[in-house]
Design a protein around this motif. Structure first.
Motif: not given
Length: 541
Positions: A251-257, A262-269
């Motif tokens: 899937d190419d959607y999760t890499p975009v997320l 990362a660009n906005i400084g959000l801790d994403l899991v």
């Protein structure tokens, strides 16, 4: 002596294969129907012996007490005509209203002892071929005892909108169709225990479901809303976003997320394809449930119920079934949405494209208002007490209104109420369904001639041997439900001297176990085919 209450279906409800929301909902419905056990017997008519064998094993495992009393009958669908004629059913219920429900109504009208209710439940309502499938429900044999059960208020309106468009477009304003009622899906609250989070550390926002921009929700507006909050002074370290659920391979959607986070400084899991045990842990670690559905493929929203059962407040889009599931300012916050008045591009292209193509077109026309989303998120991120209060209210409401036992009670009441609806049974018996092929009408010109009442029948050579016990009929598998060897012997006896087709059919209708005209004609033609009968003068000679 009270008559038995018998429930019937053409579906197994228990299905193998990939785990889908529809399959899980259908299986849980059956689990809790059998736990409640409101009927004396449960009859399943399935399409193959392999399916029937698997169903018997499953039912024995799921409800051994019902199996022990002989409460289950799992049969071949080809037995439906004879069973409907011999059994007084209380109702039939389908796990999907789209495919067989109107055709079952036609068979019921023609063969059953009584016009029992037939119900079927909706799942997704936005597929391109559903106009054709809903059209099958609009026909002169539909009755007030036929009902489509939609799981949400929005879903009820969608079904009614389908019918309104079909009636206007095809000039069917006076043609009846099924009634539409709302009964929600349910959950078992005992399997969803709150964890009692302390409120310390970053506020964990959880999105659980298909991580897909074309079949569930576009998550970019959520990241835009968080970026807005960070720009307005919210500390990014105070928030963590967890995305959990089904993801496609490559899937190419999760890499975009990930890149945007990362660009906005959000801790994403991202927790892809969690097991049931992992799912529980993920919900226990969460503080706020977020779901900004924007896709008409979503009709109900079972994960919103699950989050409430886990004691989580919800921030969800004011969209589809979510309107029923979240009480604004009580169990969570509804975020306003803006949708289209015109969907010409999707309307025109849907028949030619894959489901995900036109669903993406539609979803990208539905806007979850980002300023309101940001404000709702900030209120719960900043206020642990509000989170706890709303989360407790959410669990109490789910347990009170959406537990499976209460849902099953609603179905039982519906089936009882539908049985009380008045119908003119006699007028329904001969009403053909326009979507069913009438083979004799369509292909009647293929043979040299059709069977008619003045033809003369006599015993054939094979029939004479059959009558004397020196020969026997050869029945292919499946015909044993249609052809009765004892009737064949009786036909040969009647045709020992030439007899007209009309007289033969009349005599077959007067047997101790009379044949209806269609089945009697089938016996005559089959007997002609196999030399049990013969025409004394073949009109084509």
């Amino acid at each position: 002596m009270n008559e038995k209450r018998i429930w019937g279906t053409l579906d197994p409800f228990y299905e193998s294969g990939a785990v889908l929301g529809r399959k899980v909902a259908n299986a849980r419905f059956m689990d809790f129907l059998l736990r409640a056990d409101p009927f004396d017997e449960y009859h399943f008519f399935l399409g193959s012996e392999a399916a029937a064998r698997a169903q018997r094993e499953t039912l024995q495992r799921m409800a051994p007490s019902i199996a022990a009393r002989g409460g289950f009958s799992v049969m071949d669908r080809r037995e439906l005509p004879s069973r409907l004629a011999a059994t007084r059913y209380h109702c039939f219920h389908q796990s999907d209203c789209m495919t067989l429900q109107p055709h079952l109504a036609r068979l019921r009208n023609a063969r059953s002892r009584r016009i029992f209710p037939i119900t079927g439940v909706t799942h997704s309502l936005s597929y391109a071929d559903y106009g054709r499938l809903f059209l099958q429900h609009v026909w002169p044999g539909a009755t007030p005892r036929d009902c489509i059960v939609s799981t949400s208020t929005a879903g009820v309106a969608a079904v009614e909108n389908h019918f309104e468009a079909l009636r206007q477009g095809y000039g069917l304003e006076s043609v009846p169709g099924p009634v539409v009622r709302r009964i929600p899906l349910g959950i078992d609250p005992q399997t969803f225990e709150p964890a009692g989070r302390s409120g310390q550390g970053p506020c964990s926002l959880l999105v659980f479901g298909r991580i897909s921009h074309y079949s569930k929700m576009d998550l970019l507006p959520l990241l835009r809303a968080l970026h807005r909050l960070f720009s307005d002074g919210l500390d990014p370290a105070s928030v963590r976003l967890v995305l959990a659920g089904w993801t496609e391979d490559n899937d190419d959607y999760t890499p975009v997320l990930r890149e945007l986070a990362a660009n906005i400084g959000l801790d994403l899991v991202i927790r892809a394809r969690p097991t049931e045990a992992e799912k529980t842990a993920i919900f226990h670690e969460a503080d706020v449930f977020v779901s900004i559905a924007d896709n008409p493929q979503e009709t109900f929203g079972i994960t919103v119920l699950e989050a409430g059962a886990f004691g989580l407040p919800a921030v969800v889009s004011d969209y589809d079934g979510y309107k029923d599931l979240v009480r604004h300012e009580v169990t969570g916050l509804l975020v306003p949405t803006v949708g289209p008045q015109c969907t010409d591009e999707a309307d025109l292209m849907a028949p030619f494209t894959y489901d995900n193509h036109y669903h993406l077109l539609l979803a990208q026309q539905t806007a979850v208002q980002i300023p309101a989303l940001a404000e709702s998120l900030h209120r719960l991120i900043a206020d642990p007490d509000l989170r706890r209060t709303m989360g407790q209210a959410a669990r109490e409401r789910v347990c009170r209104q959406f537990a499976w036992p209460q849902v099953i009670e609603q179905y039982v009441r519906l089936w009882d109420e539908l049985n009380d609806e008045p119908v003119d049974e006699a007028s329904l018996r001969g009403v053909a369904h326009p979507a069913q092929v009438q083979f004799a009408r369509v292909f009647g010109h293929y043979p040299t001639q059709s069977l008619h009442k003045d033809m003369l029948l006599a015993a054939g050579r094979t029939g004479q041997g059959l009558y004397r016990g020196r020969d026997f009929p050869l029945l292919y598998a499946g015909l044993e439900r249609v052809i009765d060897p004892e009737v064949l012997k009786h036909m040969v006896f009647l045709a020992r001297k030439p007899v007209t087709v009309a007289e033969m059919l009349e005599r077959l209708g007067g047997l101790d176990n009379p044949l209806d005209p269609g089945r009697a004609e089938y016996h005559v033609l089959w007997a002609l085919k196999h030399d049990i009968l013969e025409l004394t003068v073949f009109a084509g000679s």
